[in-house]
Design a protein around this motif. Structure first.
Motif, short mmCIF file in Angstrom:
data_model
loop_
_atom_site.label_atom_id
_atom_site.label_comp_id
_atom_site.label_asym_id
_atom_site.label_seq_id
_atom_site.Cartn_x
_atom_site.Cartn_y
_atom_site.Cartn_z
N HIS A 1 -33.22 -17.85 19.26
CA HIS A 1 -34.42 -18.12 18.47
C HIS A 1 -34.08 -18.02 16.99
CE1 HIS A 1 -37.31 -18.07 21.83
NE2 HIS A 1 -36.49 -17.18 22.34
N CYS A 2 -34.79 -18.81 16.19
CA CYS A 2 -34.66 -18.76 14.74
C CYS A 2 -35.61 -17.69 14.20
CB CYS A 2 -35.01 -20.10 14.11
SG CYS A 2 -33.86 -21.45 14.50
N LEU A 3 -35.14 -16.96 13.21
CA LEU A 3 -35.99 -15.99 12.53
C LEU A 3 -35.89 -16.23 11.03
CD1 LEU A 3 -37.82 -13.46 12.58
CD2 LEU A 3 -35.74 -12.09 12.39
N TYR A 4 -37.00 -16.58 10.41
CA TYR A 4 -37.06 -16.75 8.97
C TYR A 4 -37.47 -15.41 8.35
CZ TYR A 4 -37.52 -21.75 10.13
OH TYR A 4 -37.34 -22.99 10.64
N LEU B 1 -28.85 -16.39 -7.78
CA LEU B 1 -29.16 -17.77 -7.39
C LEU B 1 -29.94 -17.85 -6.08
CD1 LEU B 1 -25.81 -19.59 -8.25
CD2 LEU B 1 -27.83 -19.24 -9.68
N SER B 2 -30.32 -16.73 -5.52
CA SER B 2 -30.96 -16.73 -4.21
C SER B 2 -32.47 -16.88 -4.32
CB SER B 2 -30.62 -15.43 -3.46
OG SER B 2 -31.34 -15.35 -2.26
N PHE B 3 -33.04 -17.59 -3.33
CA PHE B 3 -34.49 -17.63 -3.16
C PHE B 3 -34.99 -16.36 -2.48
CE2 PHE B 3 -34.51 -22.43 -3.26
CZ PHE B 3 -35.45 -22.54 -4.26
N ALA B 4 -34.07 -15.47 -2.09
CA ALA B 4 -34.39 -14.28 -1.28
C ALA B 4 -34.99 -14.71 0.05
CB ALA B 4 -35.33 -13.34 -2.02
N GLU B 5 -34.56 -15.87 0.55
CA GLU B 5 -35.06 -16.40 1.81
C GLU B 5 -33.87 -16.76 2.68
OE1 GLU B 5 -38.78 -18.99 2.20
OE2 GLU B 5 -37.17 -20.46 2.31
N TYR B 6 -33.93 -16.39 3.95
CA TYR B 6 -32.80 -16.66 4.83
C TYR B 6 -33.27 -16.88 6.26
CZ TYR B 6 -33.32 -11.61 5.73
OH TYR B 6 -33.82 -10.37 6.03
N LEU B 7 -32.39 -17.42 7.08
CA LEU B 7 -32.67 -17.71 8.48
C LEU B 7 -31.49 -17.23 9.31
CD1 LEU B 7 -34.09 -20.85 10.17
CD2 LEU B 7 -31.79 -20.09 10.80
N LEU B 8 -31.78 -16.63 10.46
CA LEU B 8 -30.73 -16.21 11.38
C LEU B 8 -31.08 -16.62 12.79
CD1 LEU B 8 -31.83 -13.50 13.06
CD2 LEU B 8 -31.41 -12.41 10.86
N LEU B 9 -30.09 -16.63 13.65
CA LEU B 9 -30.28 -16.84 15.08
C LEU B 9 -30.18 -15.50 15.79
CD1 LEU B 9 -28.15 -20.04 15.81
CD2 LEU B 9 -30.63 -19.89 15.66
N TRP B 10 -30.98 -15.31 16.84
CA TRP B 10 -30.89 -14.08 17.62
C TRP B 10 -31.31 -14.34 19.05
CZ3 TRP B 10 -35.21 -10.61 19.02
CH2 TRP B 10 -36.47 -11.19 18.81
N ARG B 11 -30.90 -13.43 19.92
CA ARG B 11 -31.26 -13.53 21.33
C ARG B 11 -32.06 -12.27 21.71
NH1 ARG B 11 -26.69 -14.77 23.40
NH2 ARG B 11 -27.13 -16.96 23.88
N PRO B 12 -33.33 -12.40 22.06
CA PRO B 12 -34.13 -11.23 22.42
C PRO B 12 -33.57 -10.50 23.64
CG PRO B 12 -35.55 -13.14 22.03
CD PRO B 12 -34.13 -13.64 22.09
N GLY B 13 -33.71 -9.21 23.64
CA GLY B 13 -33.30 -8.42 24.80
C GLY B 13 -34.40 -8.28 25.82
N THR B 14 -35.51 -8.99 25.60
CA THR B 14 -36.68 -8.90 26.46
C THR B 14 -36.85 -10.18 27.27
OG1 THR B 14 -38.06 -9.75 24.65
CG2 THR B 14 -37.82 -7.36 24.83
N THR B 15 -37.88 -10.21 28.10
CA THR B 15 -38.14 -11.37 28.95
C THR B 15 -38.99 -12.40 28.24
OG1 THR B 15 -40.05 -10.25 29.91
CG2 THR B 15 -37.96 -10.03 31.07
N GLY B 16 -38.64 -12.72 27.04
CA GLY B 16 -39.41 -13.67 26.27
C GLY B 16 -39.56 -13.18 24.84
N LEU B 17 -39.96 -14.08 23.95
CA LEU B 17 -40.13 -13.76 22.55
C LEU B 17 -41.47 -13.06 22.35
CD1 LEU B 17 -38.65 -14.24 19.82
CD2 LEU B 17 -40.10 -16.26 19.54
N LYS B 18 -41.43 -11.85 21.82
CA LYS B 18 -42.67 -11.09 21.65
C LYS B 18 -42.47 -10.03 20.58
CE LYS B 18 -42.32 -9.88 25.94
NZ LYS B 18 -42.58 -9.36 27.29
N SER B 19 -43.57 -9.54 20.04
CA SER B 19 -43.59 -8.38 19.16
C SER B 19 -44.27 -7.23 19.89
CB SER B 19 -44.33 -8.69 17.85
OG SER B 19 -43.65 -9.68 17.10
N PHE B 20 -43.83 -6.02 19.59
CA PHE B 20 -44.40 -4.84 20.23
C PHE B 20 -45.33 -4.14 19.25
CE2 PHE B 20 -40.37 -5.58 22.39
CZ PHE B 20 -40.75 -5.50 23.72
#
Length: 336
Positions: free
Chosen positions: A177-180, A238-257
């Motif tokens: 998943h992408c995270l901005y 020179l940074s917008f202080a904005e970035y994107l990363l890829l990650w793999r959740p350790g849960t059974t789907g993308l969610k927030s707790f």
């Protein structure tokens, strides 16, 4: 003219809106903010009002930035930073020219990035520092979103197909998943992953590069498969202080707790914090996000210098998974 109400982050913005809903005719929302992300803030705002128009701002491509908002009632306009009338017009003209060129000549193949092992190895090399601004200028044709995504995917041993779906959609098909996010280099270091950084040149034109290694004073950035060692000070300037990363959740789907929620994956959160912090999060077999768990989340966030809200959102989960480690997960290397 308009009167403007400002907020430092998503939580404060929701509070401001709740206090004066009848006075707000438009919400200008950044995609990446401290604490709640733009998407999480937008979803919570929609539980309060389904009608207030919302405009999104981001340094990323309009299609990529707005994809996760599809069907949620976004006003339909993404202002791509740099902001301001001149900046918006410049970005729009640039994007139209890019589309026109691609249609006439076809998309040029992206240069093949180096293997992941070689990408991380530059962190240990004594390569001299190079000035960042001239590098961006001379590589302007290789600092677009597609090239940066191709490089980042390569670090995950995943090939990006430039002729089909958008990169974040392709990532999801592979369990990623992408995270901005918006934040400092210290926050990037806390998350521990290679990221796509959005930088700007002297004319405020945006450039996307991959940050592959980060040390106390210097960093290694990748542009189209070539690594450059640059000073952190220049990156911050020179940074917008904005970035994107890829990650793999350790849960059974993308969610927030969130405190008070009940979910089987709450046990994953308890077990993860117990391993990292070295003591159980009692009761270990509970699937309820209770106050004891929220306190442990706050302790973790405080230790990692993350926004302390007691909620295990996506950024907190990324930091947790980085601490736990994983076989195929690329790490942000330590630069000299």
């Amino acid at each position: 003219g308009f009167s403007v109400l400002t907020a430092r982050d998503g939580t404060e913005g929701l509070s401001v809106y709740a206090g004066r809903p009848n006075d707000v005719g438009l919400v200008l929302l950044d995609l990446s903010m401290p604490g709640l992300s733009g998407l999480e803030t937008f979803r919570r705002l929609r539980t309060v009002s389904t009608s207030v128009p919302v405009l999104l701002t981001s340094g990323y491509h309009e299609v990529e930035a707005t994809r996760e908002f599809a069907g949620l009632g976004l006003a339909g306009l993404c202002i791509e930073l740099p902001a301001g009338i001149a900046g918006v017009r410049s970005r729009r003209a640039s994007r139209e020219a890019e589309h026109s060129t691609s249609a006439a000549a076809g998309v040029q193949p992206v240069p093949a990035p180096q293997p992941a092992a070689a990408q991380l190895a530059v962190a240990d090399s004594p390569a001299p520092l190079v000035p960042l601004a001239p590098i961006l200028k001379s590589n302007a044709d290789r600092t677009g979103t597609d090239t940066a995504f191709s490089t980042l995917f390569k670090l995950w041993n995943v090939d990006l197909n430039a002729d089909t779906k958008r990169p974040c959609v392709q990532a999801e098909e592979r369990g990623l998943h992408c995270l901005y996010q918006r934040g400092t280099l210290d926050q990037v270091r806390t998350l521990g992953r290679p990221v796509i950084l959005t930088l700007r040149d002297g004319n405020s034109n945006p450039h996307q590069v991959v940050l592959a290694a980060l040390g106390p004073r210097s960093a290694a950035i990748d542009i189209g498969g070539t690594s450059y060692r640059v000073a952190n000070r220049e990156l911050e300037q020179l940074s917008f202080a904005e970035y994107l990363l890829l990650w793999r959740p350790g849960t059974t789907g993308l969610k927030s707790f969130l405190p008070g929620m009940r979910d089987p994956d709450v046990r994953w959160l308890r077990e993860s914090l117990a391993r990292i912090q070295g003591k159980p999060v009692e009761p270990m077999d509970s699937d309820l996000f209770d106050e004891n768990l929220a306190a442990r989340v706050r302790d973790y966030q405080r230790d990692r210098r993350l926004p302390v809200d007691g909620m295990a959102g996506h950024a907190t989960q990324v930091a947790i998974s980085s601490d736990l480690g994983g076989g195929d997960m690329p790490r942000l290397a330590l630069a000299n």
